[in-house]
Scaffold this motif. Structure first.
Motif, PDB file in Angstrom:
ATOM      1  N   SER A  51       0.809  -1.221   0.000  1.00 21.89           N
ATOM      2  CA  SER A  51       0.000   0.000   0.000  1.00 21.89           C
ATOM      3  C   SER A  51       0.840   1.268   0.000  1.00 21.89           C
ATOM      4  O   SER A  51       0.519   2.241  -0.706  1.00 21.89           O
TER       5      SER A  51
ATOM      6  N   TRP B 260       2.480   1.547  -3.511  1.00 24.03           N
ATOM      7  CA  TRP B 260       1.474   1.950  -4.497  1.00 24.03           C
ATOM      8  C   TRP B 260       1.153   3.438  -4.370  1.00 24.03           C
ATOM      9  O   TRP B 260       1.056   4.147  -5.372  1.00 24.03           O
ATOM     10  N   ALA B 261       1.007   3.903  -3.164  1.00 23.50           N
ATOM     11  CA  ALA B 261       0.662   5.306  -2.931  1.00 23.50           C
ATOM     12  C   ALA B 261       1.765   6.247  -3.381  1.00 23.50           C
ATOM     13  O   ALA B 261       1.503   7.423  -3.669  1.00 23.50           O
TER      14      ALA B 261
ATOM     15  N   ALA C 191      -1.555   5.711  -7.941  1.00 27.75           N
ATOM     16  CA  ALA C 191      -2.710   5.702  -7.046  1.00 27.75           C
ATOM     17  C   ALA C 191      -3.857   6.568  -7.560  1.00 27.75           C
ATOM     18  O   ALA C 191      -5.001   6.398  -7.135  1.00 27.75           O
TER      19      ALA C 191
ATOM     20  N   THR D 279      -6.150   0.576  -5.533  1.00 27.55           N
ATOM     21  CA  THR D 279      -5.224  -0.512  -5.219  1.00 27.55           C
ATOM     22  C   THR D 279      -4.528  -0.972  -6.487  1.00 27.55           C
ATOM     23  O   THR D 279      -5.042  -0.815  -7.608  1.00 27.55           O
ATOM     24  N   CYS D 280      -3.387  -1.594  -6.293  1.00 28.96           N
ATOM     25  CA  CYS D 280      -2.618  -2.135  -7.410  1.00 28.96           C
ATOM     26  C   CYS D 280      -3.423  -3.206  -8.149  1.00 28.96           C
ATOM     27  O   CYS D 280      -3.502  -3.197  -9.375  1.00 28.96           O
TER      28      CYS D 280
END
Length: 346
Positions: free
Chosen positions: A279, A282-283, A289, A294-295
Protein backbone atom coordinates in the motif's frame (compact mmCIF):
# COMPACT_ATOMS: atom_id res chain seq x y z
CA UNK A 1 14.26 -10.68 -7.26
CA UNK A 2 13.44 -9.54 -3.89
CA UNK A 3 11.46 -12.62 -3.27
CA UNK A 4 11.59 -16.34 -2.99
CA UNK A 5 11.77 -17.73 -6.46
CA UNK A 6 12.73 -21.04 -7.82
CA UNK A 7 13.56 -20.91 -11.05
CA UNK A 8 16.23 -17.00 -18.30
CA UNK A 9 16.69 -15.98 -23.89
CA UNK A 10 19.57 -15.73 -26.29
CA UNK A 11 22.14 -13.33 -24.50
CA UNK A 12 23.62 -14.57 -21.25
CA UNK A 13 27.13 -15.63 -20.29
CA UNK A 14 27.80 -17.41 -17.07
CA UNK A 15 31.41 -18.09 -16.25
CA UNK A 16 32.80 -19.92 -13.28
CA UNK A 17 35.47 -17.98 -11.48
CA UNK A 18 37.57 -18.68 -8.45
CA UNK A 19 40.45 -17.06 -6.66
CA UNK A 20 41.43 -13.43 -6.49
CA UNK A 21 43.12 -12.92 -9.85
CA UNK A 22 40.99 -12.86 -12.98
CA UNK A 23 41.25 -16.01 -15.05
CA UNK A 24 40.23 -16.72 -18.63
CA UNK A 25 36.61 -17.65 -19.11
CA UNK A 26 35.67 -20.46 -21.48
CA UNK A 27 32.22 -21.33 -22.76
CA UNK A 28 30.49 -23.85 -20.53
CA UNK A 29 26.92 -23.81 -21.80
CA UNK A 30 25.31 -22.02 -24.72
CA UNK A 31 21.59 -21.53 -24.27
CA UNK A 32 21.42 -21.74 -28.01
CA UNK A 33 19.47 -20.06 -30.73
CA UNK A 34 15.93 -18.98 -29.90
CA UNK A 35 14.36 -22.21 -31.11
CA UNK A 36 16.39 -24.22 -28.58
CA UNK A 37 16.41 -21.73 -25.73
CA UNK A 38 13.23 -22.77 -23.94
CA UNK A 39 14.37 -26.41 -23.82
CA UNK A 40 16.86 -25.40 -21.15
CA UNK A 41 14.21 -24.00 -18.79
CA UNK A 42 11.30 -25.20 -16.73
CA UNK A 43 8.05 -23.25 -16.56
CA UNK A 44 6.91 -22.45 -13.03
CA UNK A 45 3.14 -22.85 -12.57
CA UNK A 46 2.63 -22.69 -8.80
CA UNK A 47 1.02 -19.72 -7.02
CA UNK A 48 3.35 -16.73 -6.92
CA UNK A 49 5.47 -16.92 -3.74
CA UNK A 50 5.40 -13.11 -3.58
CA UNK A 51 1.58 -13.05 -3.58
CA UNK A 52 1.32 -11.30 -6.92
CA UNK A 53 -1.87 -10.89 -8.93
CA UNK A 54 -0.57 -13.28 -11.56
CA UNK A 55 -1.24 -16.68 -13.08
CA UNK A 56 1.96 -18.35 -14.24
CA UNK A 57 1.19 -20.73 -17.10
CA UNK A 58 2.92 -23.76 -18.58
CA UNK A 59 4.81 -23.72 -21.85
CA UNK A 60 2.00 -25.10 -24.01
CA UNK A 61 -0.47 -22.55 -22.69
CA UNK A 62 2.06 -19.74 -23.06
CA UNK A 63 2.75 -20.66 -26.68
CA UNK A 64 -0.93 -20.94 -27.56
CA UNK A 65 -1.70 -17.59 -25.94
CA UNK A 66 1.29 -15.89 -27.58
CA UNK A 67 3.03 -15.22 -24.28
CA UNK A 68 6.22 -16.82 -25.61
CA UNK A 69 7.46 -16.60 -29.20
CA UNK A 70 10.73 -17.28 -30.95
CA UNK A 71 12.27 -16.15 -34.20
CA UNK A 72 15.77 -16.05 -35.64
CA UNK A 73 16.80 -13.01 -33.62
CA UNK A 74 15.31 -13.28 -30.15
CA UNK A 75 13.00 -14.97 -27.67
CA UNK A 76 9.90 -13.07 -26.60
CA UNK A 77 8.35 -13.61 -23.15
CA UNK A 78 5.35 -11.44 -22.38
CA UNK A 79 2.09 -11.24 -20.46
CA UNK A 80 -1.63 -11.18 -21.23
CA UNK A 81 -2.55 -7.62 -22.21
CA UNK A 82 -6.11 -8.17 -23.49
CA UNK A 83 -8.15 -9.89 -20.76
CA UNK A 84 -10.28 -7.71 -18.51
CA UNK A 85 -10.54 -8.60 -14.81
CA UNK A 86 -8.95 -12.08 -14.86
CA UNK A 87 -10.07 -13.99 -11.78
CA UNK A 88 -6.81 -15.80 -11.12
CA UNK A 89 -4.51 -12.92 -11.95
CA UNK A 90 -2.98 -11.66 -15.18
CA UNK A 91 -1.32 -14.46 -17.13
CA UNK A 92 2.47 -14.40 -17.37
CA UNK A 93 5.49 -16.69 -17.52
CA UNK A 94 8.21 -17.50 -15.06
CA UNK A 95 11.04 -19.79 -16.13
CA UNK A 96 14.02 -21.27 -14.29
CA UNK A 97 17.10 -22.89 -15.79
CA UNK A 98 17.29 -26.67 -15.56
CA UNK A 99 21.00 -26.33 -14.81
CA UNK A 100 22.45 -24.85 -11.63
CA UNK A 101 25.67 -22.86 -11.34
CA UNK A 102 28.40 -22.12 -8.82
CA UNK A 103 30.44 -18.97 -9.40
CA UNK A 104 30.49 -17.42 -12.83
CA UNK A 105 30.07 -14.54 -15.18
CA UNK A 106 26.53 -13.92 -16.37
CA UNK A 107 26.11 -11.82 -19.50
CA UNK A 108 22.62 -11.14 -20.77
CA UNK A 109 21.90 -9.33 -24.03
CA UNK A 110 18.40 -7.82 -24.21
CA UNK A 111 16.77 -5.59 -26.78
CA UNK A 112 13.68 -5.09 -24.63
CA UNK A 113 12.60 -5.63 -21.03
CA UNK A 114 9.16 -5.06 -19.51
CA UNK A 115 8.47 -1.35 -19.80
CA UNK A 116 7.31 0.83 -16.94
CA UNK A 117 3.67 0.27 -15.98
CA UNK A 118 1.82 0.76 -12.72
CA UNK A 119 1.72 -2.54 -10.85
CA UNK A 120 4.30 -4.42 -12.92
CA UNK A 121 7.19 -6.24 -11.23
CA UNK A 122 9.70 -7.80 -13.67
CA UNK A 123 12.95 -9.43 -12.65
CA UNK A 124 15.95 -11.33 -13.95
CA UNK A 125 17.67 -13.11 -11.08
CA UNK A 126 19.43 -16.19 -9.69
CA UNK A 127 18.41 -18.26 -6.70
CA UNK A 128 19.81 -21.20 -4.76
CA UNK A 129 18.00 -24.13 -3.13
CA UNK A 130 16.06 -23.95 0.13
CA UNK A 131 15.63 -20.17 -0.02
CA UNK A 132 17.08 -18.15 1.56
CA UNK A 133 19.78 -20.67 2.52
CA UNK A 134 21.20 -20.95 -1.02
CA UNK A 135 21.04 -17.20 -1.59
CA UNK A 136 19.49 -14.91 -4.18
CA UNK A 137 20.83 -12.17 -6.41
CA UNK A 138 18.47 -9.85 -8.24
CA UNK A 139 20.30 -8.64 -11.33
CA UNK A 140 17.49 -6.70 -13.00
CA UNK A 141 14.47 -5.65 -10.97
CA UNK A 142 12.07 -2.82 -10.41
CA UNK A 143 8.38 -2.02 -10.02
CA UNK A 144 5.81 0.30 -11.57
CA UNK A 145 7.34 3.60 -12.71
CA UNK A 146 10.84 3.28 -11.23
CA UNK A 147 13.43 4.72 -13.60
CA UNK A 148 16.41 2.78 -12.25
CA UNK A 149 17.54 -0.79 -11.73
CA UNK A 150 17.61 -2.21 -8.19
CA UNK A 151 20.31 -4.86 -7.65
CA UNK A 152 20.12 -6.85 -4.40
CA UNK A 153 21.21 -9.93 -2.47
CA UNK A 154 19.11 -11.95 -0.02
CA UNK A 155 20.67 -14.38 2.45
CA UNK A 156 20.40 -16.00 5.83
CA UNK A 157 21.95 -14.13 8.75
CA UNK A 158 25.63 -13.16 8.78
CA UNK A 159 26.23 -11.34 5.50
CA UNK A 160 26.84 -7.59 5.15
CA UNK A 161 28.49 -5.56 2.39
CA UNK A 162 30.87 -2.61 2.16
CA UNK A 163 29.80 0.69 0.62
CA UNK A 164 32.78 0.89 -1.74
CA UNK A 165 33.97 -0.47 -5.08
CA UNK A 166 31.02 0.51 -7.28
CA UNK A 167 29.42 3.53 -8.91
CA UNK A 168 25.81 2.95 -7.81
CA UNK A 169 24.11 4.17 -4.66
CA UNK A 170 23.95 1.78 -1.72
CA UNK A 171 20.48 1.52 -0.22
CA UNK A 172 20.95 -1.14 2.47
CA UNK A 173 24.01 -3.07 3.68
CA UNK A 174 22.64 -6.10 5.52
CA UNK A 175 21.85 -8.98 3.17
CA UNK A 176 19.95 -10.97 5.82
CA UNK A 177 16.34 -11.10 4.67
CA UNK A 178 15.09 -10.56 8.22
CA UNK A 179 17.61 -7.93 9.29
CA UNK A 180 15.96 -6.18 12.25
CA UNK A 181 17.10 -2.71 11.20
CA UNK A 182 15.60 -3.02 7.70
CA UNK A 183 12.16 -3.58 6.25
CA UNK A 184 11.17 -7.20 5.76
CA UNK A 185 13.11 -9.00 3.02
CA UNK A 186 14.93 -5.95 1.73
CA UNK A 187 18.37 -7.59 1.80
CA UNK A 188 21.39 -5.56 0.74
CA UNK A 189 20.66 -3.36 -2.22
CA UNK A 190 22.38 -1.00 -4.64
CA UNK A 191 20.57 1.45 -6.92
CA UNK A 192 21.87 1.83 -10.48
CA UNK A 193 20.82 5.43 -11.15
CA UNK A 194 21.01 5.40 -14.96
CA UNK A 195 17.49 5.62 -16.50
CA UNK A 196 18.84 3.51 -19.38
CA UNK A 197 19.33 0.58 -17.00
CA UNK A 198 15.64 -0.23 -16.54
CA UNK A 199 12.19 -0.13 -18.11
CA UNK A 200 11.22 2.50 -20.68
CA UNK A 201 14.63 4.16 -20.61
CA UNK A 202 16.35 0.87 -21.42
CA UNK A 203 13.95 0.14 -24.29
CA UNK A 204 14.17 3.63 -25.77
CA UNK A 205 17.95 3.27 -25.96
CA UNK A 206 17.77 0.00 -27.89
CA UNK A 207 18.52 -2.29 -24.96
CA UNK A 208 21.94 -3.38 -23.82
CA UNK A 209 24.02 -5.98 -22.01
CA UNK A 210 24.13 -6.94 -18.33
CA UNK A 211 27.12 -8.73 -16.84
CA UNK A 212 27.26 -10.31 -13.40
CA UNK A 213 30.44 -11.79 -11.98
CA UNK A 214 30.12 -14.22 -9.07
CA UNK A 215 33.36 -15.19 -7.31
CA UNK A 216 34.31 -16.64 -3.96
CA UNK A 217 34.54 -13.10 -2.59
CA UNK A 218 31.29 -11.62 -3.85
CA UNK A 219 29.29 -10.31 -6.80
CA UNK A 220 29.76 -7.48 -9.31
CA UNK A 221 27.29 -6.26 -11.91
CA UNK A 222 27.65 -4.03 -14.97
CA UNK A 223 25.19 -2.52 -17.41
CA UNK A 224 26.50 -1.65 -20.88
CA UNK A 225 24.36 0.39 -23.25
CA UNK A 226 24.09 -0.91 -26.81
CA UNK A 227 26.87 1.38 -28.09
CA UNK A 228 29.25 0.62 -25.21
CA UNK A 229 29.42 -3.18 -25.05
CA UNK A 230 33.06 -4.26 -24.55
CA UNK A 231 34.63 -5.89 -27.59
CA UNK A 232 35.65 -8.95 -25.56
CA UNK A 233 31.97 -9.66 -24.77
CA UNK A 234 31.03 -9.39 -28.43
CA UNK A 235 33.92 -11.72 -29.30
CA UNK A 236 32.87 -14.32 -26.74
CA UNK A 237 36.05 -13.88 -24.66
CA UNK A 238 34.83 -11.77 -21.71
CA UNK A 239 37.45 -10.26 -19.41
CA UNK A 240 35.88 -8.40 -16.45
CA UNK A 241 39.28 -7.16 -15.31
CA UNK A 242 39.38 -4.88 -18.36
CA UNK A 243 35.97 -3.32 -17.76
CA UNK A 244 35.04 -0.14 -15.95
CA UNK A 245 34.17 0.08 -12.26
CA UNK A 246 31.00 -2.01 -11.73
CA UNK A 247 27.62 -0.40 -11.16
CA UNK A 248 27.11 -2.64 -8.13
CA UNK A 249 29.53 -4.70 -6.06
CA UNK A 250 28.72 -6.91 -3.10
CA UNK A 251 31.74 -7.68 -0.92
CA UNK A 252 32.44 -7.38 2.78
CA UNK A 253 31.77 -9.33 5.95
CA UNK A 254 30.17 -12.30 4.27
CA UNK A 255 31.12 -15.91 3.60
CA UNK A 256 29.85 -16.07 0.03
CA UNK A 257 30.74 -19.75 -0.28
CA UNK A 258 28.38 -20.54 2.58
CA UNK A 259 25.55 -18.25 1.51
CA UNK A 260 25.37 -18.90 -2.26
CA UNK A 261 25.41 -22.19 -4.16
CA UNK A 262 23.64 -24.21 -6.90
CA UNK A 263 21.85 -21.19 -8.29
CA UNK A 264 19.29 -21.28 -11.10
CA UNK A 265 18.73 -18.48 -13.62
CA UNK A 266 15.23 -17.00 -13.57
CA UNK A 267 13.08 -14.65 -15.64
CA UNK A 268 9.62 -13.56 -14.57
CA UNK A 269 7.09 -10.77 -14.66
CA UNK A 270 4.54 -10.57 -11.86
CA UNK A 271 2.09 -7.90 -10.76
CA UNK A 272 1.41 -6.17 -7.45
CA UNK A 273 2.41 -8.61 -4.68
CA UNK A 274 4.64 -7.88 -1.73
CA UNK A 275 6.54 -5.04 -3.39
CA UNK A 276 4.57 -3.41 -6.21
CA UNK A 277 1.28 -3.99 -4.41
CA UNK A 278 2.37 -2.82 -1.00
CA UNK A 279 0.00 0.00 0.00
CA UNK A 280 2.79 2.46 0.78
CA UNK A 281 4.65 1.63 -2.42
CA UNK A 282 1.47 1.95 -4.50
CA UNK A 283 0.66 5.31 -2.93
CA UNK A 284 4.13 6.60 -3.79
CA UNK A 285 4.56 5.08 -7.26
CA UNK A 286 4.30 8.23 -9.31
CA UNK A 287 0.67 8.87 -10.18
CA UNK A 288 -0.39 5.20 -10.02
CA UNK A 289 -2.71 5.70 -7.05
CA UNK A 290 -4.66 8.31 -9.02
CA UNK A 291 -5.69 5.61 -11.52
CA UNK A 292 -7.03 3.10 -8.98
CA UNK A 293 -7.13 2.79 -5.19
CA UNK A 294 -5.22 -0.51 -5.22
CA UNK A 295 -2.62 -2.13 -7.41
CA UNK A 296 -4.74 -5.21 -8.06
CA UNK A 297 -7.73 -3.18 -9.20
CA UNK A 298 -5.57 -1.30 -11.69
CA UNK A 299 -3.85 -4.40 -13.07
CA UNK A 300 -7.14 -6.27 -13.41
CA UNK A 301 -8.95 -3.51 -15.30
CA UNK A 302 -6.23 -2.04 -17.52
CA UNK A 303 -4.85 -4.87 -19.65
CA UNK A 304 -3.59 -2.59 -22.44
CA UNK A 305 -1.20 -0.95 -19.98
CA UNK A 306 0.93 -4.12 -20.13
CA UNK A 307 1.43 -4.51 -23.87
CA UNK A 308 5.08 -3.50 -23.39
CA UNK A 309 5.60 -5.86 -20.44
CA UNK A 310 7.80 -8.31 -22.31
CA UNK A 311 11.37 -9.61 -22.42
CA UNK A 312 13.20 -9.80 -25.74
CA UNK A 313 16.37 -11.82 -25.23
CA UNK A 314 19.05 -11.93 -27.87
CA UNK A 315 21.71 -14.10 -26.21
CA UNK A 316 22.38 -16.17 -23.10
CA UNK A 317 25.53 -18.23 -22.43
CA UNK A 318 27.42 -19.82 -19.57
CA UNK A 319 31.18 -19.60 -19.22
CA UNK A 320 33.51 -21.03 -16.61
CA UNK A 321 37.17 -20.81 -15.75
CA UNK A 322 39.46 -23.28 -17.46
CA UNK A 323 39.29 -25.55 -20.47
CA UNK A 324 36.22 -25.74 -22.64
CA UNK A 325 35.15 -28.08 -25.40
CA UNK A 326 33.79 -25.13 -27.37
CA UNK A 327 35.75 -22.54 -29.27
CA UNK A 328 35.85 -18.82 -28.67
CA UNK A 329 34.05 -18.30 -31.97
CA UNK A 330 31.22 -20.51 -30.77
CA UNK A 331 30.97 -18.32 -27.71
CA UNK A 332 30.74 -15.08 -29.60
CA UNK A 333 27.62 -12.98 -29.26
CA UNK A 334 25.52 -12.62 -32.39
CA UNK A 335 25.69 -9.26 -34.09
CA UNK A 336 22.47 -7.30 -33.79
CA UNK A 337 21.12 -4.19 -35.42
CA UNK A 338 17.48 -3.11 -35.11
CA UNK A 339 14.99 -0.46 -34.53
CA UNK A 340 12.47 -6.57 -3.09
CA UNK A 341 12.23 -3.73 -0.85
CA UNK A 342 9.26 -5.68 0.05
CA UNK A 343 9.93 -9.41 -0.28
CA UNK A 344 7.93 -12.52 0.38
CA UNK A 345 8.78 -14.70 3.36
CA UNK A 346 8.69 -18.46 2.95
Amino acid sequence: MPRVRLMATRGLLLCAFSGVAHAAYALKEDFGNPSAFLDKFDFFTEPDPTHGFVEYVDQATAETAGLVKVNEEFVYMGVDFTTMAPERGRRSVRIASKSVYNHGLVILDLTHMPGNACGSWPAFWMVGPDWPAGGEIDIIEGVSLLDYNAVALHTTTGCTIDATGFTGDIQTANCYYRAPEQASNVGCGIKVPSPQSFGDGFNAAGGGVYATEWTSTGFKTWFFSRDAVPADITAGTPDPSSWSVPDAAFAGDCNFERHFWDMQIVFDTTFCGDWAGNSDVWANSGNCASFAPTCQEYVANNPAAFEQAYWEVVSLKVYEEGNSTQTAAAGAFPSFSRSRVMRNLP
